[in-house]
Design a protein around this motif. Sequence first.
Motif, short mmCIF file in Angstrom:
data_model
loop_
_atom_site.label_atom_id
_atom_site.label_comp_id
_atom_site.label_asym_id
_atom_site.label_seq_id
_atom_site.Cartn_x
_atom_site.Cartn_y
_atom_site.Cartn_z
N ASN A 54 0.84 -1.20 0.00
CA ASN A 54 0.00 0.00 0.00
C ASN A 54 0.88 1.25 0.00
OD1 ASN A 54 -2.11 1.78 0.17
ND2 ASN A 54 -2.48 1.47 2.35
N ILE A 55 1.29 1.68 -1.21
CA ILE A 55 2.10 2.90 -1.29
C ILE A 55 1.37 4.02 -2.02
CG2 ILE A 55 4.24 1.57 -1.27
CD1 ILE A 55 4.51 2.20 -4.27
N ASP A 56 0.17 3.76 -2.53
CA ASP A 56 -0.49 4.79 -3.32
C ASP A 56 -1.71 5.39 -2.63
OD1 ASP A 56 -1.90 2.47 -3.52
OD2 ASP A 56 -2.11 2.49 -5.70
N ASP A 57 -1.76 5.30 -1.31
CA ASP A 57 -2.85 5.92 -0.55
C ASP A 57 -2.32 7.21 0.05
OD1 ASP A 57 -4.98 6.66 0.94
OD2 ASP A 57 -5.01 4.89 2.25
N THR A 58 -2.44 8.31 -0.66
CA THR A 58 -1.91 9.59 -0.18
C THR A 58 -2.69 10.11 1.00
OG1 THR A 58 -3.28 10.70 -1.85
CG2 THR A 58 -0.97 10.25 -2.42
N ALA A 59 -3.90 9.59 1.22
CA ALA A 59 -4.70 10.05 2.37
C ALA A 59 -4.19 9.46 3.68
CB ALA A 59 -6.17 9.67 2.17
N ASP A 60 -3.47 8.36 3.60
CA ASP A 60 -2.95 7.71 4.81
C ASP A 60 -1.44 7.54 4.67
OD1 ASP A 60 -2.56 6.39 7.17
OD2 ASP A 60 -3.46 4.50 6.50
N GLN A 61 -0.71 8.61 5.00
CA GLN A 61 0.75 8.57 4.86
C GLN A 61 1.38 7.56 5.81
OE1 GLN A 61 2.32 10.03 2.54
NE2 GLN A 61 1.81 12.18 2.23
N SER A 62 0.71 7.28 6.97
CA SER A 62 1.30 6.38 7.96
C SER A 62 1.37 4.94 7.46
CB SER A 62 0.51 6.43 9.26
OG SER A 62 -0.82 5.94 9.07
N ALA A 63 0.68 4.64 6.34
CA ALA A 63 0.71 3.28 5.81
C ALA A 63 2.10 2.90 5.32
CB ALA A 63 -0.31 3.13 4.68
N CYS A 64 2.91 3.88 4.94
CA CYS A 64 4.23 3.56 4.42
C CYS A 64 5.31 4.56 4.83
CB CYS A 64 4.18 3.43 2.90
SG CYS A 64 3.47 4.86 2.08
N LEU A 65 4.94 5.60 5.57
CA LEU A 65 5.91 6.60 5.99
C LEU A 65 5.80 6.82 7.49
CD1 LEU A 65 5.42 9.28 3.17
CD2 LEU A 65 7.40 7.77 3.44
N CYS A 66 6.89 7.26 8.09
CA CYS A 66 6.89 7.61 9.51
C CYS A 66 7.93 8.70 9.73
CB CYS A 66 7.21 6.38 10.37
SG CYS A 66 8.89 5.75 10.14
N ARG A 67 7.91 9.28 10.92
CA ARG A 67 8.92 10.27 11.27
C ARG A 67 9.84 9.68 12.32
NH1 ARG A 67 8.00 14.73 8.47
NH2 ARG A 67 9.99 15.51 9.29
N ARG A 68 11.13 10.04 12.22
CA ARG A 68 12.12 9.53 13.15
C ARG A 68 12.94 10.67 13.74
NH1 ARG A 68 12.05 4.11 12.38
NH2 ARG A 68 11.56 3.32 10.30
N CYS A 69 13.42 10.44 14.94
CA CYS A 69 14.29 11.41 15.61
C CYS A 69 15.61 11.49 14.85
CB CYS A 69 14.53 10.97 17.05
SG CYS A 69 15.76 11.93 17.94
N THR A 70 16.09 12.70 14.58
CA THR A 70 17.34 12.86 13.84
C THR A 70 18.56 12.51 14.68
OG1 THR A 70 17.37 15.20 14.45
CG2 THR A 70 16.42 14.63 12.30
N SER A 71 18.37 12.43 16.00
CA SER A 71 19.49 12.10 16.88
C SER A 71 19.71 10.60 17.01
CB SER A 71 19.27 12.70 18.28
OG SER A 71 20.32 12.36 19.15
N CYS A 72 18.63 9.86 17.34
CA CYS A 72 18.78 8.42 17.55
C CYS A 72 18.04 7.59 16.51
CB CYS A 72 18.29 8.03 18.95
SG CYS A 72 16.49 8.11 19.13
N ASN A 73 17.28 8.26 15.61
CA ASN A 73 16.51 7.59 14.55
C ASN A 73 15.34 6.77 15.06
OD1 ASN A 73 17.81 8.56 12.24
ND2 ASN A 73 19.44 7.06 12.44
N GLY A 74 14.96 6.93 16.31
CA GLY A 74 13.79 6.25 16.84
C GLY A 74 12.51 6.85 16.30
N LYS A 75 11.44 6.04 16.26
CA LYS A 75 10.15 6.53 15.79
C LYS A 75 9.60 7.57 16.74
CE LYS A 75 7.52 3.30 12.97
NZ LYS A 75 6.37 2.38 12.98
#
Length: 467
Positions: free
Chosen positions: A341-362
């Motif tokens: 599921n990479i083509d659902d632009t309404a639900d970015q969390s299906a294939c993307l997340c944000r990570r801390c730039t210091s430790c790379n944790g979610k």
Amino acid sequence: MFGTQQSWPDGTELQAKLGSSSSAGLPASDGRTPISNLSGGVNDATLVGIVLAKQAVKSFMDKKNPGNERCCFTFTLRDSPVDYINITCWGSSQYINNLSKQFKLNDVVEVRNPQVSTKSNNPNEDKWRPSTPGAFQLSVNENHSAVALYSGWNLGEFSAFAHVPISNNSDYYTLGDIVLAGDRINQQMVNILAAVKKVQPVRQITTRGGQQMNCRDVTLFDSTIQSFQFTLWNDDLIELADSWSPHENVLFITSAKVAMNSYRNEMTASSGMKTIILSNPDTVDAHELYQFAQSQEVESGTSMDTTVISDEVFSIQEIEEAMMDKKRITGHLVAAITAVNIDDTADQSACLCRRCTSCNGKVQPPEGDCRNPKCQGGSTTQLDFNLQMTLADASGAMERCFLMMGVAADFLGCTAEQFSEADNASRTALKWQFLLEQVRVSFVAVPPTDRFGLATCRIASIQLACS
């Protein structure tokens, strides 16, 4: 924020109240004798508990019957957060060897008619088995006692005891403490709290006396040290390590022997006859270390980087059968991508997340704070992939196939930032470049545990089979 997690990955509920405020065992309404009620005058006792430790069988010549061999082995039984006792089984070679094979670590067993005796004051005896809090020890005799797997309906009541440390929750060394102390604690017994980074295959060595022995190296890490060798010398602990997965298991190791390894020129640790290992202990420090381990694994695929992928090629059916047998395997697979599921632009969390730039944790959306309690890097975040897919071959289909950090970007041919800016049509066009196509995958398949948990397949590399 720490404290929101309701269970460990295996589904075991957190039992902080049980471990910190309760000293009572389970009610013995079914005729069981609690360890806390044992005394020298107790006869016909029946104990039920979880096996914390188990030693190898020892053999010796029977003085009463020259030419005959007798054997014994000791295990440690626990029936409450604070009560556990050593039990030594004695008998003929056939009886003891068969009995030793009937149960393993973390099994719940029933012990009938043991002999109760006061522990010896000889300090040398305490060197060869785990230290226990009570004044008594038990003996099981082939002719008068019995040990068997417990068949009661309430097995689950004992499972929490496998996650309650037997010593003070804060009585442990970090790996950094051990390295820093160095020669000052060389050859000493210490408690360790650390996460599993890598479990090596079992290897066999020959001692100077010509004896064949099994051993197994486990690489540990925590927030202070990224790699620390711990060697298992007990066959039951070696088997238990089959259930440990990188970054998924935090270990509380009681009475590990630390020593300076002259060949490696670094501090290492090993198991001994007093060692007890609890996986995913229910303590605040262990929970924090678990969150740290999760952030390290998710961010950089550490478990993949430190796991040697075998050359064996599996089918999906073979992978699933191995995971049903609670086996963690690595290898290669040729299969088709049937869902992603990479083509659902309404639900970015299906294939993307944000990570801390210091430790790379979610971090939690929309920006949130880093969930790694050891991170001191602030709240700056970056976008990254969090992609999973379904793979299928002629033998079946397998969901929950996760592409680790770096693998998804290489396979899709774009960064997470570039992908986030693509519109729905562009994403769909990208998906159809590989959907239903055959791919070659190297993987680590992680099984569920005995109670709950979901099996996962972690993809270390993936490429189109035609490339």
